[in-house]
Design a protein around this motif. Structure first.
Motif, PDB file in Angstrom:
ATOM      1  N   GLN A  81       0.832  -1.205   0.000  1.00  0.00           N
ATOM      2  CA  GLN A  81       0.000   0.000   0.000  1.00  0.00           C
ATOM      3  C   GLN A  81       0.867   1.255   0.000  1.00  0.00           C
ATOM      4  O   GLN A  81       0.605   2.201  -0.737  1.00  0.00           O
ATOM      5  CB  GLN A  81      -0.929   0.023   1.234  1.00  0.00           C
ATOM      6  CG  GLN A  81      -2.085  -0.961   1.158  1.00  0.00           C
ATOM      7  CD  GLN A  81      -1.698  -2.378   1.576  1.00  0.00           C
ATOM      8  OE1 GLN A  81      -0.524  -2.752   1.509  1.00  0.00           O
ATOM      9  NE2 GLN A  81      -2.659  -3.171   1.994  1.00  0.00           N
ATOM     10  N   TYR A  84       2.312   1.982  -3.388  1.00  0.00           N
ATOM     11  CA  TYR A  84       1.368   2.565  -4.343  1.00  0.00           C
ATOM     12  C   TYR A  84       0.994   3.991  -3.966  1.00  0.00           C
ATOM     13  O   TYR A  84       0.744   4.823  -4.840  1.00  0.00           O
ATOM     14  CB  TYR A  84       0.146   1.646  -4.525  1.00  0.00           C
ATOM     15  CG  TYR A  84       0.421   0.681  -5.637  1.00  0.00           C
ATOM     16  CD1 TYR A  84       1.171  -0.467  -5.395  1.00  0.00           C
ATOM     17  CD2 TYR A  84       0.027   0.947  -6.938  1.00  0.00           C
ATOM     18  CE1 TYR A  84       1.495  -1.321  -6.417  1.00  0.00           C
ATOM     19  CE2 TYR A  84       0.352   0.097  -7.966  1.00  0.00           C
ATOM     20  CZ  TYR A  84       1.079  -1.035  -7.709  1.00  0.00           C
ATOM     21  OH  TYR A  84       1.421  -1.863  -8.727  1.00  0.00           O
ATOM     22  N   ARG A  85       0.970   4.290  -2.647  1.00  0.00           N
ATOM     23  CA  ARG A  85       0.726   5.667  -2.245  1.00  0.00           C
ATOM     24  C   ARG A  85       1.844   6.559  -2.782  1.00  0.00           C
ATOM     25  O   ARG A  85       1.605   7.629  -3.325  1.00  0.00           O
ATOM     26  CB  ARG A  85       0.656   5.760  -0.718  1.00  0.00           C
ATOM     27  CG  ARG A  85      -0.078   6.991  -0.221  1.00  0.00           C
ATOM     28  CD  ARG A  85      -0.383   6.898   1.264  1.00  0.00           C
ATOM     29  NE  ARG A  85      -1.196   5.736   1.606  1.00  0.00           N
ATOM     30  CZ  ARG A  85      -0.887   4.855   2.551  1.00  0.00           C
ATOM     31  NH1 ARG A  85       0.227   4.994   3.264  1.00  0.00           N
ATOM     32  NH2 ARG A  85      -1.668   3.834   2.803  1.00  0.00           N
ATOM     33  N   HIS A  88       1.466   7.084  -6.401  1.00  0.00           N
ATOM     34  CA  HIS A  88       0.370   7.997  -6.690  1.00  0.00           C
ATOM     35  C   HIS A  88       0.778   9.444  -6.433  1.00  0.00           C
ATOM     36  O   HIS A  88       0.423  10.339  -7.198  1.00  0.00           O
ATOM     37  CB  HIS A  88      -0.858   7.631  -5.841  1.00  0.00           C
ATOM     38  CG  HIS A  88      -2.136   7.811  -6.582  1.00  0.00           C
ATOM     39  ND1 HIS A  88      -3.347   7.965  -5.975  1.00  0.00           N
ATOM     40  CD2 HIS A  88      -2.396   7.853  -7.910  1.00  0.00           C
ATOM     41  CE1 HIS A  88      -4.284   8.099  -6.894  1.00  0.00           C
ATOM     42  NE2 HIS A  88      -3.737   8.031  -8.071  1.00  0.00           N
ATOM     43  N   GLY A  92       0.795  10.612  -9.808  1.00  0.00           N
ATOM     44  CA  GLY A  92      -0.654  10.794  -9.815  1.00  0.00           C
ATOM     45  C   GLY A  92      -1.116  11.867 -10.786  1.00  0.00           C
ATOM     46  O   GLY A  92      -2.250  11.841 -11.258  1.00  0.00           O
ATOM     47  N   ARG A 130      -5.130  -1.770  -5.443  1.00  0.00           N
ATOM     48  CA  ARG A 130      -4.687  -0.377  -5.317  1.00  0.00           C
ATOM     49  C   ARG A 130      -5.199   0.454  -6.491  1.00  0.00           C
ATOM     50  O   ARG A 130      -5.632   1.587  -6.336  1.00  0.00           O
ATOM     51  CB  ARG A 130      -3.152  -0.299  -5.289  1.00  0.00           C
ATOM     52  CG  ARG A 130      -2.449  -1.174  -4.261  1.00  0.00           C
ATOM     53  CD  ARG A 130      -2.616  -0.666  -2.855  1.00  0.00           C
ATOM     54  NE  ARG A 130      -3.778  -1.271  -2.221  1.00  0.00           N
ATOM     55  CZ  ARG A 130      -3.811  -2.533  -1.774  1.00  0.00           C
ATOM     56  NH1 ARG A 130      -2.779  -3.317  -1.884  1.00  0.00           N
ATOM     57  NH2 ARG A 130      -4.904  -3.013  -1.215  1.00  0.00           N
ATOM     58  N   GLU A 133      -9.138   0.829  -6.247  1.00  0.00           N
ATOM     59  CA  GLU A 133      -9.622   1.762  -5.229  1.00  0.00           C
ATOM     60  C   GLU A 133      -9.340   3.205  -5.618  1.00  0.00           C
ATOM     61  O   GLU A 133      -9.906   4.126  -5.042  1.00  0.00           O
ATOM     62  CB  GLU A 133      -9.070   1.396  -3.841  1.00  0.00           C
ATOM     63  CG  GLU A 133      -7.593   1.672  -3.627  1.00  0.00           C
ATOM     64  CD  GLU A 133      -7.007   0.858  -2.466  1.00  0.00           C
ATOM     65  OE1 GLU A 133      -7.623  -0.133  -2.046  1.00  0.00           O
ATOM     66  OE2 GLU A 133      -5.913   1.222  -1.992  1.00  0.00           O
ATOM     67  N   ARG A 134      -8.454   3.417  -6.591  1.00  0.00           N
ATOM     68  CA  ARG A 134      -8.198   4.776  -7.041  1.00  0.00           C
ATOM     69  C   ARG A 134      -8.962   5.098  -8.331  1.00  0.00           C
ATOM     70  O   ARG A 134      -8.582   5.992  -9.076  1.00  0.00           O
ATOM     71  CB  ARG A 134      -6.705   4.979  -7.231  1.00  0.00           C
ATOM     72  CG  ARG A 134      -5.983   5.101  -5.884  1.00  0.00           C
ATOM     73  CD  ARG A 134      -4.473   5.133  -6.045  1.00  0.00           C
ATOM     74  NE  ARG A 134      -3.810   5.368  -4.784  1.00  0.00           N
ATOM     75  CZ  ARG A 134      -3.567   4.437  -3.870  1.00  0.00           C
ATOM     76  NH1 ARG A 134      -3.961   3.203  -4.071  1.00  0.00           N
ATOM     77  NH2 ARG A 134      -2.939   4.732  -2.752  1.00  0.00           N
ATOM     78  N   TYR A 136      -9.459   3.314 -11.154  1.00  0.00           N
ATOM     79  CA  TYR A 136      -9.033   2.838 -12.462  1.00  0.00           C
ATOM     80  C   TYR A 136     -10.083   1.888 -13.033  1.00  0.00           C
ATOM     81  O   TYR A 136     -10.739   1.147 -12.309  1.00  0.00           O
ATOM     82  CB  TYR A 136      -7.682   2.117 -12.357  1.00  0.00           C
ATOM     83  CG  TYR A 136      -6.509   3.044 -12.525  1.00  0.00           C
ATOM     84  CD1 TYR A 136      -6.308   4.104 -11.652  1.00  0.00           C
ATOM     85  CD2 TYR A 136      -5.612   2.869 -13.567  1.00  0.00           C
ATOM     86  CE1 TYR A 136      -5.240   4.957 -11.807  1.00  0.00           C
ATOM     87  CE2 TYR A 136      -4.530   3.717 -13.729  1.00  0.00           C
ATOM     88  CZ  TYR A 136      -4.346   4.768 -12.849  1.00  0.00           C
ATOM     89  OH  TYR A 136      -3.298   5.608 -13.016  1.00  0.00           O
ATOM     90  N   LEU A 208      -4.731  12.113 -10.131  1.00  0.00           N
ATOM     91  CA  LEU A 208      -5.063  12.542  -8.779  1.00  0.00           C
ATOM     92  C   LEU A 208      -5.515  14.015  -8.847  1.00  0.00           C
ATOM     93  O   LEU A 208      -4.875  14.818  -9.517  1.00  0.00           O
ATOM     94  CB  LEU A 208      -3.803  12.412  -7.920  1.00  0.00           C
ATOM     95  CG  LEU A 208      -3.937  12.369  -6.411  1.00  0.00           C
ATOM     96  CD1 LEU A 208      -4.799  11.199  -5.976  1.00  0.00           C
ATOM     97  CD2 LEU A 208      -2.545  12.252  -5.806  1.00  0.00           C
ATOM     98  N   GLU A 212      -5.020  17.073  -4.045  1.00  0.00           N
ATOM     99  CA  GLU A 212      -4.523  15.928  -3.276  1.00  0.00           C
ATOM    100  C   GLU A 212      -3.080  15.576  -3.630  1.00  0.00           C
ATOM    101  O   GLU A 212      -2.519  14.616  -3.102  1.00  0.00           O
ATOM    102  CB  GLU A 212      -5.414  14.700  -3.535  1.00  0.00           C
ATOM    103  CG  GLU A 212      -6.774  14.788  -2.862  1.00  0.00           C
ATOM    104  CD  GLU A 212      -7.666  13.605  -3.226  1.00  0.00           C
ATOM    105  OE1 GLU A 212      -7.121  12.498  -3.423  1.00  0.00           O
ATOM    106  OE2 GLU A 212      -8.884  13.809  -3.339  1.00  0.00           O
TER     107      GLU A 212
END
Ligand code: NA
Ligand code: NA
Lengths: 440, 312, 180
Positions: A81, A84-85, A88, A92, A130, A133-134, A136, A208, A212
């Motif tokens: 996680q 991937y954060r 992003h 992002g 991941r 949840e974003r 895609y 993103l 953010e």
């Protein structure tokens, strides 16, 4: 009964039962048993048990539970996680950035392992949730892993390339080296495809929102998420290329790295180890039962007279080298839809090779194209290992329908890569010539 | 008309698949005017490695080719039929031991009740290929060598560190240095597995001589019409000698290719290493002989030959 | 009847819970292989082979557990749209494939394992361990899967008859939604 008719019945019943929804293992196993009975009688049944035993004793398959366990630990300890954060925060702002980052990780993973299943299951576990949840698009994300996960057999080391070398007596080293260029080519092509698609249809792979994205201090801070995955990659690749371990042994180092990473994240508990172990058993057993049955299936087809069919097919090969090449690629594409790559190799290579030699083609170049066709076979419906492995790890909202449709653009992009390789053989041959000198 | 499926332990493109099995099939068909055909399957198509023994014994296929090293436990003299490292020095000695001094018959006396017989395909040398030049016992003792079966025991007893690496990973293991060398047959094996690309030193003398063999289901053999059975058995018998010497010629050609095109250097083991080998082979021979009465008889035949040759 | 089904289901679950931990010895043995080769100078002769034998059992033994979890992958493009009752009917109609496969696997696997155990078969390697227990794992895994298949048949029949099935007794149940 003519072999063409048997072939039709054999694969026809496979496709029929698959689409009715019968689990793959029982379809493959049941059909094998029926056809073995009609060609060899009850004495042929032993082949089923024999193929189980062969796969159970195949050393290189131990890499599967190792890499799956590694992935489960990285997932449950939060390492994946964080990674991937970080991706992003950094990428992002680029539409599709996360998917491109994912295929980049696929390419690195491909250099760590010689088989394709491990990468697909690993990336399906850590990357797919991941991306979903974003926001895609399911098909874009699933297809990227389906495609990138298959590069394990193209980018060295590769068990399938060793088998090709063994069957054709070409140099393993040259063949390995010749996979590097096409591996990079496919990575670039797939990245371009994702980038262009996301640019045209932002909703598929959203960037993103500006508010953010975070400032530079956040970006720098997020970078520490790279260290643990990087540590694992260095550990495994260092062991392989530093001469400390074979690729299969190095997979255990991946688990070691994941254990250390979980400890660093203070997530190393009995519950985490146990959960990860349960899921690893489940996925490994699922993969292995499909493999058992698939090997029985392709052996049943071999005893049905696959060789006769191939010899018959060779009489249909059109004249001229481009006609012959196109015909062979078509055969590989069709067989790839219904048979496992090892079976395809054993059936087709002995009849293709004389053609390759007759036209004076470089068997290394043909080998790379052959391997890419096998990689396509891993992802073409209805029967493709990558498809089923992904189905096994994907969240419930991803149906087989999504997975089947998701591969279409990626297969086309990969075929474009094959076309480029045919026109520019140097892409494949640059590295082998660099490392080993011009071919004799 | 008879057609036999034959499951080979050689890959379809390998030299032995065509020159051993392919040649046998062709001559058999000619001599029987097309009445007896062999349908050949490459390694793994129906079964591979030691499973070949099981599919032949059960009659899934009537015939196969196999290395006796896969099935050492099936007969007391199987280790002798496979070849004891470090005992014999030339190919003809192995052929003589196998056929005239009765090793093949000893193996078959035990195998026949289980439903199979073996019929030698060829005797061939096993030679080591290394990426480091060995000039002393100390050099040799520092080696990590990929090995398998009896040879592993032999190399360990002689002081090296034998390693087990799966077949598909050997090339990579040598090239990255996980191991310093390997053996896969001798020169032909080194050429086909491309070991010489990553390991330039080809070591002589041979570590030992081994047999490859055909394996035939007894019931299938008995069911053949008498004339076809006679043609088959005598042809296989004759081919053992033809093929073994032809193989030596091909060995020489392979090594010449290696020297001319791949920079291979032939290196002799130092005397002190050879002495260690001799001790190691005596120990293994003793163990072979202790497997039972038949093994003791076979071992006696081997040591008798060795003493006649002045090796012990 | 219910009690028997519950027993079979929980045997398969417990087999999986125990087998899952085999990942640890496999990991440790492969690590030992690499470490010993470089620290002690030579790998032990038995580590890789023992890892292989453990893997053999590990790979095959959870087939029944997969059925408990409905985890054997299928293609749900058409199947997924059907109701639970219709799914059960299709499963019943195609179950002959499963039983043919398992019958042959158990029959031939038993034959293979029996022969191997009778001669206390070893691997012919330098370590030369007994390998027949791993061969025995094939028919054992086959029987575990077969028993669970009988449970699944019972649950499918009950579903067709409109009776609710407890997942603890009959394993994970299909629903009317696209299945996973
Ligand atoms: Na790879
Ligand atoms: Na496919």
């Amino acid at each position: 009964m003519p072999v063409e008719l048997i072939t039709l019945l054999f694969f026809g019943s496979l496709v029929l039962f698959l689409f009715i929804g019968t689990p793959l293992v029982f379809t493959l196993g049941g059909i094998s048993v029926i056809f073995l009975f009609f060609t060899m009688g009850p004495v042929g049944f032993y082949i089923v048990a024999s193929k189980f035993w062969d796969s159970m004793m195949s050393f290189t398959l131990i890499a599967i539970p190792m890499y799956v366990y590694m992935a489960m630990l990285l997932e449950k300890s939060g390492v994946a996680q964080d990674l991937y954060r970080m991706m992003h925060v950094w990428f992002g702002s680029i539409r599709g950035g996360l998917a491109i980052g994912t295929v980049a990780i696929c390419a690195i993973f491909a250099a760590m392992s010689g088989i394709s299943g491990a990468a697909v299951v690993t990336m399906g576990t850590i990357a797919l949730p991941r991306m979903l949840e974003r926001g895609y698009d399911k098909q874009l994300a699933v297809g990227a892993i389906n495609c990138g996960g298959g590069w394990g057999i193209l980018i060295p080391p590769s068990i399938l390339m060793v088998l090709y070398a063994l069957l054709t007596e070409v140099s393993v080293g040259r063949l390995f080296a010749s996979g590097i260029g096409p591996g990079i080519l496919l990575f670039v092509l797939v990245s371009i495809y994702i980038g262009v698609r996301a640019w045209l249809q932002p909703s598929l792979a959203p960037a993103l929102p500006v508010e953010e994205r975070g400032d530079w201090s956040l970006k720098i801070k997020s970078l520490k998420a790279v260290f643990l995955p990087l540590f694992i990659v260095m550990l495994v690749l260092g062991a392989i290329f530093g001469g400390f371990a074979t690729p299969t042994e190095a997979a255990a180092l991946g688990v070691f790295g994941a254990l250390v990473s979980s400890a660093v994240h203070r997530k190393l508990s009995f519950a985490v180890l146990n959960d990860a172990a349960m899921q690893t058993l489940r996925l490994t057993a699922l993969i292995m039962w499909i493999l058992f049955a698939a090997h029985a299936f392709s052996t049943a087809y071999t005893t049905l007279g696959a060789n006769d069919l191939m010899n018959h097919l060779m009489t249909l090969i059109p004249g001229g080298q481009w006609g012959a090449l196109a015909f062979m690629l078509l055969v590989l594409l069709l067989l790839g839809m219904v048979l496992d790559p090892v079976g395809i190799m054993l059936i087709t290579l002995p009849v293709f090779l004389p053609v390759v030699k007759a036209y004076g083609w470089d068997p290394i170049w043909f080998g790379v194209i052959f391997i890419i066709m096998m990689e396509i076979g891993y992802m073409t419906p209805p029967f493709g290992f990558n498809l089923f492995y992904l189905k096994a790890v994907a969240p419930p909202e991803v149906t087989m329908h999504d997975i089947y449709l998701s591969v279409i653009p990626y297969v086309l992009v990969t075929l474009v890569g094959v076309l480029i390789l045919i026109m520019l053989p140097e892409i494949a041959l640059y590295f082998p010539n660099l490392f080993f000198g011009e071919a004799r | 008309k008879v057609t036999w499926k034959v499951q080979s332990h050689w890959p379809k493109a390998s030299g032995s698949f065509n020159d051993s099995l392919g040649a046998l099939a062709k001559q058999l068909e000619e001599r029987t005017a097309g009445r007896f055909k062999l349908e050949m399957y490459g390694a793994g198509e129906i079964a591979k490695d030691r499973e070949i023994y099981n599919v032949v014994r059960r009659g899934v296929v009537p015939m196969g080719t196999i290395s006796p090293g896969y099935i050492l436990g099936e007969a007391q003299a199987m280790g002798l039929f496979y070849g004891v490292p470090g005992t014999l020095r030339e190919s003809w000695e192995m052929m003589h031991l196998t056929k005239n001094l009765g090793i093949e018959k000893m193996v078959n006396d035990e195998l026949k009740p289980k439903g199979v017989v073996v019929m030698g395909d060829k005797a061939y040398p096993t030679e080591l290929v290394l990426k480091k030049k060995v000039t002393s016992l100390a050099d040799f003792s520092a080696l990590k060598v990929r090995s398998a079966g009896t040879m592993l025991e032999y190399l360990a007893a002689a002081g090296a560190s034998p390693q087990q690496v799966a077949g598909p990973e050997i090339y990579q293991a040598i090239s990255t240095g996980v191991v310093d060398g390997a053996h896969w047959g001798a020169a032909i094996g080194a050429l086909s597995m491309k070991f010489w690309e990553v390991a330039k030193y080809h070591m002589k003398p041979a570590l030992g001589f081994a047999n490859d063999t055909y394996i035939v289901n007894v019931a299938a053999l008995d069911k053949l019409p008498a004339d076809l059975r006679l043609q088959f058995v005598s042809l296989v018998e004759e081919r053992y000698f033809l093929r073994s010497v032809e193989y030596l010629h091909q060995e020489a050609l392979a090594l010449t290719t290696g020297k001319a095109k791949m920079g291979v250097e032939v290196v002799q083991f130092p005397d002190e290493v050879l002495k260690k080998f001799a001790d190691a082979s005596q120990a293994i021979l003793k163990k072979e002989g202790a497997k039972g009465d038949i093994a003791a008889k076979g071992t006696k035949a081997l040591t008798g030959l060795m003493s006649d040759l002045g090796y012990v | 009847m219910l009690k028997l089904a519950r027993t079979i289901t929980s045997i398969n679950k417990w087999c999986a819970r125990i087998a899952a931990w085999l990942i640890m010895p496999m990991f440790a043995l492969l690590m030992a292989d690499v470490i010993m080769r470089y620290v002690v100078g030579s790998a032990a002769i038995w580590t890789a082979e023992l890892a292989q034998l453990i893997f053999g059992v590990y790979a095959v033994i959870a087939g029944g557990y997969l059925l408990v979890e409905r985890a054997h992958v299928n293609v749900d493009i058409i199947y997924g749209r059907y109701s639970a009752v219709r799914k059960a009917k299709i499963d019943l109609a195609t179950s002959f494939l499963l039983f043919l496969f398992l019958a042959v696997l158990i029959w031939q696997g038993t034959d293979m394992a029996w022969e191997s155990a009778a001669k206390l078969e070893t691997s012919s390697s330098i370590w030369d361990p007994q390998i027949w227990p791993v061969k025995v794992a094939i028919p054992v895994a086959g029987v575990l899967l077969l028993l669970q298949a009988f449970v699944r048949i019972a649950s499918d029949i009950r579903t067709v008859m409109g009776i609710e099935n407890d997942p603890d007794v009959f394993g994970k149940q299909a629903n009317d939604e696209p299945s996973h």
